[in-house]
Design a protein around this motif. Structure first.
Motif, short mmCIF file in Angstrom:
data_model
loop_
_atom_site.label_atom_id
_atom_site.label_comp_id
_atom_site.label_asym_id
_atom_site.label_seq_id
_atom_site.Cartn_x
_atom_site.Cartn_y
_atom_site.Cartn_z
N GLU A 21 0.80 -1.22 0.00
CA GLU A 21 0.00 0.00 0.00
C GLU A 21 0.83 1.27 0.00
O GLU A 21 1.81 1.40 0.74
N LYS A 23 0.37 5.03 1.04
CA LYS A 23 -0.44 6.03 1.73
C LYS A 23 0.49 7.02 2.41
O LYS A 23 1.57 6.67 2.88
N GLY A 210 0.03 -2.16 4.66
CA GLY A 210 0.40 -0.80 4.36
C GLY A 210 1.46 -0.24 5.29
O GLY A 210 2.64 -0.17 4.95
#
Length: 246
Positions: A21, A23, A210
Motif C-alpha cells: 500500500e 499512503k 500498508g
C-alpha cells in the motif's frame, strides 16, 4: 483481460500475495513517506515483488485522486483505489485514473446501493474489493464469487486508529468462504511477517499490508521474512512480477 480480472489474477497467482500500500499518513496522522517520493516507494514495492498495489486516496490518510494518477503513471501493476466509494461516478473516475479494483465498504452502504455499485464496477471491468467486519456483512456481499472479500482487522468507526485485531480475520475466514468469495483477503493491522505467514497458511488468498511496509527499512527483507515463516515456504516469485518503473 479486464482491469478487474488482472487484479484478482495477479494476486491469486503470486507466490507472495501481498497487496502493498501507498499512503501518505497513518490513521493517527503520522507521516509515512519519511521524505521519500511516491516513485521511490513504488520502486521498492516492485523490487519486493508486489503483485498489486493499493493506493489510499482518502483524505483521512493524506490522499487524493492525484495520488492514484501518479502511481498509475509509475507502474504497470494492477491498482486498488482505497477510499470510501459511495457513488457510480467515483467508480468511473477510478477507472479513468488507472485503477483495476475499488474498495466498497459494506458497513457504509445500504444493501441496494452496494448491489448497484458491485454491478457497475464489474460492468466497468473493475474488481469490487468488498470490505467486511462481521459474518453478517460477509453473507451480504452480492456476486461474491466475482469480488475480493476483505476482512478489515481495524475499526472504521474510530478511523482505523489503534492496533488491528488479527483474530477477526481468523474468526471470519469460514464466513467469507461460505459466502463464495472469489478471493479472500485479510487487510490492515498486519505488522509482523510471522503473523502474515499465519494468515496465508490459514487459507487467505492474499493480504493487504500498508503501514508495516512503509515503516520497514526494506520491504524486500520484510517479504523475505514472510517467505521464511510460511509452511512450506513458497517458490520464488516469477521475474515478470518485478516490473520496471520506467
Amino acid at each position: 483481460m479486464s482491469g478487474g480480472g488482472r487484479f484478482t489474477q495477479a494476486l491469486r497467482s503470486s507466490a507472495r500475495p501481498v497487496i502493498m500500500e501507498v499512503k501518505r499518513r497513518s490513521a493517527g496522522g503520522t507521516d509515512l513517506m519519511a521524505g521519500r517520493t511516491v516513485a521511490e516507494v513504488v520502486a521498492r514495492y516492485e523490487e519486493a515483488g508486489a503483485p498489486c498495489i493499493s493506493v489510499v486516496t482518502g483524505r483521512w490518510f493524506g490522499g487524493g485522486e492525484e495520488l492514484l494518477g501518479e502511481v498509475a503513471a509509475l507502474t504497470g501493476l494492477p491498482l486498488l483505489r482505497k477510499d470510501f466509494v459511495t457513488g457510480r461516478r467515483q467508480l468511473e473516475r477510478s477507472r479513468e485514473l488507472g485503477a483495476c479494483a475499488v474498495l466498497l465498504t459494506v458497513k457504509l452502504l445500504p444493501a441496494e446501493v452496494l448491489a448497484r455499485l458491485v454491478d457497475h464496477a464489474l460492468g466497468l471491468g473493475l474488481t469490487p474489493f468488498v470490505e467486511i467486519a462481521d459474518a453478517a456483512e460477509a453473507a451480504a456481499v452480492p456476486r461474491a464469487r466475482e469480488c475480493v472479500v476483505a476482512v478489515n482487522n481495524k475499526d472504521i468507526a474510530v478511523r482505523e486508529r489503534g492496533a488491528g485485531d488479527l483474530g477477526r480475520s481468523g474468526g471470519l475466514l469460514p464466513a467469507v468462504l461460505r459466502a463464495g468469495a472469489g478471493c479472500a483477503v485479510s487487510a490492515s493491522g498486519i505488522s509482523a511477517p510471522a503473523d502474515a505467514a499465519r494468515l496465508l497458511d490459514s487459507g487467505f488468498d492474499g493480504l493487504l499490508v500498508g503501514t508495516a511496509l512503509l515503516r520497514a527499512p526494506s520491504p524486500r527483507r520484510w517479504c523475505a521474512a514472510l517467505d521464511a515463516a510460511r509452511t512450506p515456504p513458497p517458490p520464488p516469485s516469477p521475474p515478470e512480477h518485478r516490473l520496471s518503473t520506467a
